[in-house]
Design an enzyme around this catalytic site. Sequence first.
Site, PDB file in Angstrom:
ATOM      1  N   ASP A   1      49.536  42.220  31.073  1.00  0.00           N
ATOM      2  CA  ASP A   1      49.386  40.418  31.962  1.00  0.00           C
ATOM      3  C   ASP A   1      51.327  40.916  31.949  1.00  0.00           C
ATOM      4  O   ASP A   1      51.708  41.427  31.894  1.00  0.00           O
ATOM      5  CB  ASP A   1      49.560  40.003  31.107  1.00  0.00           C
ATOM      6  CG  ASP A   1      49.842  38.309  31.192  1.00  0.00           C
ATOM      7  OD1 ASP A   1      49.162  37.810  31.916  1.00  0.00           O
ATOM      8  OD2 ASP A   1      50.625  37.298  30.066  1.00  0.00           O
TER       9      ASP A   1
ATOM     10  N   ASP B   1      53.146  37.248  33.787  1.00  0.00           N
ATOM     11  CA  ASP B   1      54.018  36.320  32.875  1.00  0.00           C
ATOM     12  C   ASP B   1      54.061  36.266  31.858  1.00  0.00           C
ATOM     13  O   ASP B   1      53.098  36.264  31.313  1.00  0.00           O
ATOM     14  CB  ASP B   1      53.706  34.762  33.581  1.00  0.00           C
ATOM     15  CG  ASP B   1      53.888  34.858  35.086  1.00  0.00           C
ATOM     16  OD1 ASP B   1      53.504  34.678  35.789  1.00  0.00           O
ATOM     17  OD2 ASP B   1      55.599  35.075  35.439  1.00  0.00           O
TER      18      ASP B   1
ATOM     19  N   GLY C   1      47.616  29.457  37.155  1.00  0.00           N
ATOM     20  CA  GLY C   1      47.205  29.292  38.538  1.00  0.00           C
ATOM     21  C   GLY C   1      48.630  28.161  39.108  1.00  0.00           C
ATOM     22  O   GLY C   1      48.249  27.231  38.302  1.00  0.00           O
ATOM     23  N   GLY C   2      49.940  28.691  39.697  1.00  0.00           N
ATOM     24  CA  GLY C   2      50.584  27.073  40.174  1.00  0.00           C
ATOM     25  C   GLY C   2      50.055  26.301  40.740  1.00  0.00           C
ATOM     26  O   GLY C   2      50.882  25.109  40.512  1.00  0.00           O
TER      27      GLY C   2
ATOM     28  N   GLU D   1      46.768  25.522  40.716  1.00  0.00           N
ATOM     29  CA  GLU D   1      45.798  24.363  40.050  1.00  0.00           C
ATOM     30  C   GLU D   1      46.731  23.873  39.002  1.00  0.00           C
ATOM     31  O   GLU D   1      46.690  22.708  38.735  1.00  0.00           O
ATOM     32  CB  GLU D   1      44.883  25.567  39.265  1.00  0.00           C
ATOM     33  CG  GLU D   1      43.456  26.133  39.863  1.00  0.00           C
ATOM     34  CD  GLU D   1      44.723  27.115  40.943  1.00  0.00           C
ATOM     35  OE1 GLU D   1      45.673  27.478  40.430  1.00  0.00           O
ATOM     36  OE2 GLU D   1      44.475  27.866  41.534  1.00  0.00           O
TER      37      GLU D   1
ATOM     38  N   THR E   1      47.804  36.143  37.085  1.00  0.00           N
ATOM     39  CA  THR E   1      47.614  34.651  37.697  1.00  0.00           C
ATOM     40  C   THR E   1      48.229  34.575  39.132  1.00  0.00           C
ATOM     41  O   THR E   1      47.561  33.989  39.552  1.00  0.00           O
ATOM     42  CB  THR E   1      46.973  33.317  36.983  1.00  0.00           C
ATOM     43  OG1 THR E   1      46.247  34.071  35.385  1.00  0.00           O
ATOM     44  CG2 THR E   1      46.931  32.093  37.497  1.00  0.00           C
ATOM     45  N   THR E   2      50.121  35.431  38.617  1.00  0.00           N
ATOM     46  CA  THR E   2      50.546  34.727  39.141  1.00  0.00           C
ATOM     47  C   THR E   2      50.453  34.991  40.702  1.00  0.00           C
ATOM     48  O   THR E   2      49.968  36.197  41.380  1.00  0.00           O
ATOM     49  CB  THR E   2      51.854  35.046  38.682  1.00  0.00           C
ATOM     50  OG1 THR E   2      53.756  34.107  39.689  1.00  0.00           O
ATOM     51  CG2 THR E   2      52.292  36.550  39.043  1.00  0.00           C
TER      52      THR E   2
END
Length: 249
Positions: free
Chosen positions: A9, A11, A51-52, A54, A122-123
């Site tokens: 991962d 972040d 998610g930014g 979202e 996710t970033t």
Amino acid sequence: MKLRALLLDVDGTLADTEEAHRRAFNGAFARHGYNWHWDRDIYRDLLRVAGGRERMVHFINGLGLSADRTRECIAEVPVIHRTKTSLYTHAVTAGEVQLRPGIQRLVDSARAAGIRVGIVTTTSAANVRALMAVNPRLSADWFDSVVTGERAPRKKPAPDAYLEALAELGIEASAAVAIEDSRNGLLAAAAAGIPVVISWCQWTAHEDFAGALMALPSLGDPEAPLPPEAGQTFPWLELEHIEEAMPHG
Ligand code: XBP
Ligand code: MG
């Protein structure tokens, strides 16, 4: 089970990035004329949403605005997020984000042992590129697969990003191990059938990591050994410890 792939991962795991993300969100809100301010407590709660974009939509929906005003704000999320990503990548490029202990060491060990290494995050891709640019030994060619938010529209805890990585690497889930910092990440990898090592960060230390192979305050390093309260028999995590903890199927 023989470890054949390590899936990292970003972040919170590769680097403790969320304070830089938080500041970038607040900077973008100000630049677009919104008086929103995500303090650390608000942001810790909002991090439950991966998610930014979202995360912003979730926040706007919770503001109690009129239906029309809510629609107007949500329509601007992509533009605000582009500004946020620019502010964040500038912060990373300026050296505001450091790799966490053990990441470089484990990636080097995995490469030397012929174990595939992937990024599953996710970033946004721009954020990963910026982090790699300031950590040359983590450049894209150090990774056999890089799955970012753009490649898996359904964000963690959905398994999509991990399933995408397994397919790209041609590795079965039971021969991979994910290293994550959050419960969302744990759930995403577990839903893909992948065992998980947790290296929690300041934003996720309070979360429930039941089901992980192990949960550590960090991966540790010779320069930053794990504290005794981590309750481990080793001062820093090595590949052999991961293999010993994997289900023997
Ligand atoms: C963490 C996230 C990301 C970041 C913000 O991703 O959920 O949304 O908080 O980055 P991971 P974006 O832990 O899977 O690396 O604004 O680009 O989404
Ligand atoms: Mg994370």
